[in-house]
Design an enzyme around this catalytic site. Structure first.
Site, PDB file in Angstrom:
ATOM      1  N   CYS A 404      -0.631  33.408 -20.336  1.00 38.57           N
ATOM      2  CA  CYS A 404       0.790  33.065 -20.253  1.00 38.57           C
ATOM      3  C   CYS A 404       1.607  33.848 -21.271  1.00 38.57           C
ATOM      4  CB  CYS A 404       0.979  31.555 -20.374  1.00 38.57           C
ATOM      5  SG  CYS A 404       2.499  31.009 -19.577  1.00 38.57           S
ATOM      6  N   HIS A 533      -2.380  29.479 -16.443  1.00 34.52           N
ATOM      7  CA  HIS A 533      -3.218  28.924 -17.524  1.00 34.52           C
ATOM      8  C   HIS A 533      -4.593  28.565 -16.961  1.00 34.52           C
ATOM      9  CE1 HIS A 533      -0.181  28.205 -20.722  1.00 34.52           C
ATOM     10  NE2 HIS A 533       0.639  28.213 -19.702  1.00 34.52           N
ATOM     11  N   GLU A 535      -7.175  27.794 -18.424  1.00 33.28           N
ATOM     12  CA  GLU A 535      -7.880  26.787 -19.225  1.00 33.28           C
ATOM     13  C   GLU A 535      -7.766  25.377 -18.652  1.00 33.28           C
ATOM     14  OE1 GLU A 535      -5.220  28.452 -20.181  1.00 33.28           O
ATOM     15  OE2 GLU A 535      -3.852  27.296 -21.424  1.00 33.28           O
TER      16      GLU A 535
HETATM   17  N1  GLN Z   1       7.298  31.034 -23.220  1.00 34.02           N
HETATM   18  C1  GLN Z   1       6.796  31.697 -22.081  1.00 34.02           C
HETATM   19  C2  GLN Z   1       7.518  31.298 -20.809  1.00 34.02           C
HETATM   20  O1  GLN Z   1       8.204  30.303 -20.770  1.00 34.02           O
HETATM   21  C3  GLN Z   1       5.318  31.443 -21.953  1.00 34.02           C
HETATM   22  C4  GLN Z   1       5.016  30.011 -21.644  1.00 34.02           C
HETATM   23  C5  GLN Z   1       3.579  29.644 -21.931  1.00 34.02           C
HETATM   24  O2  GLN Z   1       2.856  30.379 -22.590  1.00 34.02           O
HETATM   25  N2  GLN Z   1       3.162  28.482 -21.490  1.00 34.02           N
HETATM   26  O3  GLN Z   1       7.419  31.974 -19.815  1.00 34.02           O
END
Ligand code: GLN
Length: 574
Positions: A404, A533, A535
């Site tokens: 992410c 994600h 995970e």
């Molecule tokens: N801050 C980034 C976004 O909003 C990544 C978000 C995250 O890592 N969950 O796209």
């Protein structure tokens, strides 16, 4: 439906979640279909707005629900898929009751905590417990309910009262209570008084423990068990010692050793559920796999060192699913996992609060790692350090995984240093950056003109664009995968061709082909990142593939994972 409530006394944070998930696993090994509900007595509607530094990770569910991290424990241990309704908070039940009151549903009655709120809680539990959560698609047979906080707290009072009533609603043989307590060791002596006081509190609220699970730094002594049994008015077989172990994955086995399965079977008349022979065999198979995997891991000596470059490193729970994914993966490749925590801002020399010692220490840790991971996050702090880490991994051919935010910063680093847009960044950190310079841009999910601040949450497809992808191979060659998301920004579609021409390939995209989901770098042992994600879907017996790739590459066995030499535990192993 059988209900097993897990509550806590003395102090919070002593592993109620692990105990509840382990109990669930234990029942699953009997062939039962198990679900779980987590009650969080805080006022928030959900965990979405809570800082990871205060409350640990926000766990994202398939349906996009932002939940307490304990739901992650349940999904990982029990291999189930929960919904946002499986996480009950004070905010949610009050909201429901107040909405009903406004609609006039209470027919002019005075709306009160008892019975209206307590009834709403009980109805909620009964309704959600029935939702199918596993691959059978059938209604569960057992529901584990974990009550957050400690019994006696003001905020959990309505829930405790609801559960007190609930035991009569569902009947004695369908309701068991496990109370998790603490036995501190003071000057070498195991002290029972806090447990006695906690059980007294519990009983005064109308709940009796069926099992007292005593957390202790060491193995509980027999006289201590007898003493707790006598003073807390339960049989010695109902007092279980849960001492600190080298891995929480051993907790289910520790409970089995102390005959908890037998006790619960009798107490809840589980035999009356008539589990089918196939389900029973499946349960036994699960137990065998679990045993083989955890004992095999105990016997592995080679380590794999992964540097976790994040911004919430002071509270390890902020990265719990990431840690678990690394653990699952290292169990698969039989390496002892060593996580090296690197606070991202410490890698930045210019950062105001970074002194030279911290800076050199952070770089030392990073350089000694076999693999580097940059997880998700929000806000600009530490992002320059994360880019430095990505650059180090890229240039020195160190296995790297970005998740992410990690995906976004690694792409920015590439755009700056390889594509040559030196001032590039994310519009999250520099909102005024033009669409020509920004690597990462704002992504309103539904309507580009409506700046609602909504996040892209939950399960979404990623379509592989090429056969030539290490992740595609790790995922078993499928064309499409479903993973969970939580983000507001995305890679700028305008820069894709420029980035790809320099060797960073977006091998996974969303269904429309507009949103970048996975990149892989050419001519690098493992330089991979994902917008999603991975995970959140990692399981003890089925590690998340991008993580498995990282840990395997960092251990020098990626080829063995890819060619099937290293494979999941199968029946031949036990
Ligand atoms: N801050 C980034 C976004 O909003 C990544 C978000 C995250 O890592 N969950 O796209």
């Amino acid at each position: 439906m059988k209900y097993v409530v897990v509550s806590g006394g003395v102090i919070s944070g002593i592993g109620k979640g692990v105990l509840a998930s382990s109990t669930g696993l234990l029942l699953k090994t009997l062939g039962l279909r198990v679900t779980s509900i987590k009650i969080d007595p805080y006022m928030n509607i959900d965990a979405g707005t809570m800082s990871p530094l205060e409350h640990g990770e926000v766990f994202v569910l398939n349906d996009g629900g932002e939940a307490d991290l304990d739901l992650g424990n349940y999904e990982r241990y029990l291999n189930i898929t929960l919904t946002r309704d499986h996480n009950i908070t004070t905010g949610k039940v009050y909201q429901q009751v107040i909405e009903r009151e406004r609609k006039g549903d209470y027919l002019g009655k005075t709306v009160q905590v008892v019975p209206h709120l307590t009834n709403a809680i009980q109805d909620w539990i009964e309704r959600v417990a029935k939702v199918p959560v596993d691959d059978t698609g059938l209604e569960p047979e057992v529901c584990i309910i974990e009550l957050g906080g400690t019994v006696g707290d003001i905020e959990s009072a309505p829930f405790v009262e609801a559960l007190r009533q609930f035991q009569f609603r569902v009947g004695h043989e369908n309701f068991a209570l496990i109370h998790v307590s603490l036995v501190p060791v003071i000057h070498g002596e195991q002290k029972t008084k806090p447990t006695q006081a906690a059980i007294k509190d519990l009983r005064s609220l109308g709940l009796s423990p069926d099992v007292i699970a005593c957390r202790c730094s060491e193995k509980l002594e027999k006289p201590v068990i007898d003493k707790i049994s006598m003073f807390c008015h339960v049989g010695p077989n109902q007092v279980l010692g849960v001492h600190d172990l080298n891995s929480t994955y051993h907790v289910p086995l520790l409970l089995i050793d102390q005959k908890m399965t037998k006790y619960l079977t009798q107490r809840l008349s589980l035999d009356s559920l008539n589990v089918k022979p196939e389900a029973k065999a499946k349960g036994e198979d699960l137990l065998n796999r679990w045993k083989v995997l955890t004992t095999k891991y105990d016997r592995s000596f080679e380590t794999v060192k992964i540097a976790l470059v994040g911004k919430y490193t002071h509270l390890k729970d902020s990265y719990i699913s990431v840690i678990k994914s690394l653990e699952h993966s290292s169990m698969r490749v039989s390496r002892r996992l060593e996580i090296v925590w690197v606070e991202a801002s410490d890698l930045e020399l210019e950062s105001n609060d970074t002194d030279k010692v911290k800076y050199h220490k952070a770089w030392h840790s990073l350089c000694c790692a076999d693999g580097i991971l940059v997880p998700g996050g929000f806000g600009s702090r530490g992002t320059e350090g994360m880019m430095q880490a990505a650059k180090w991994a890229r240039e020195n051919k160190i296995p790297f995984l970005g998740v992410c935010l990690g995906f976004q910063v690694a792409t920015i680093e590439f755009v700056r240093n390889v594509v040559g847009i030196t001032n590039s960044n994310s519009q999250e950190f520099v909102p005024e950056l033009s669409d020509e310079e920004a690597t990462v841009v704002y992504m309103p999910e539904i309507d580009k003109d409506k700046l609602g601040g909504t996040m892209r949450l939950g399960l979404r497809e990623t379509v592989f664009q090429t056969e030539d992808s290490v992740l595609k191979k790790l995922y078993g060659g499928v064309d499409e995968i479903l993973e969970r998301h939580r983000h507001r920004y995305e890679i700028n579609p305008k820069l894709i061709s420029k980035i790809e021409s320099k060797g960073l390939k977006f091998v996974g995209k969303d269904l429309a082909g507009e949103r970048m989901e996975i990149f892989e770098l050419e001519n690098h042992p493992y330089y991979v990142a994902a917008q999603y994600h991975p995970e959140y879907l990692s399981k003890v017996l089925d590690p998340s593939k991008p993580f498995l790739g990282l840990v395997a590459a960092a251990s020098g066995v990626l080829d063995k994972v890819l060619n099937g030499e290293i494979k999941p535990i199968s029946q031949g192993d036990f």
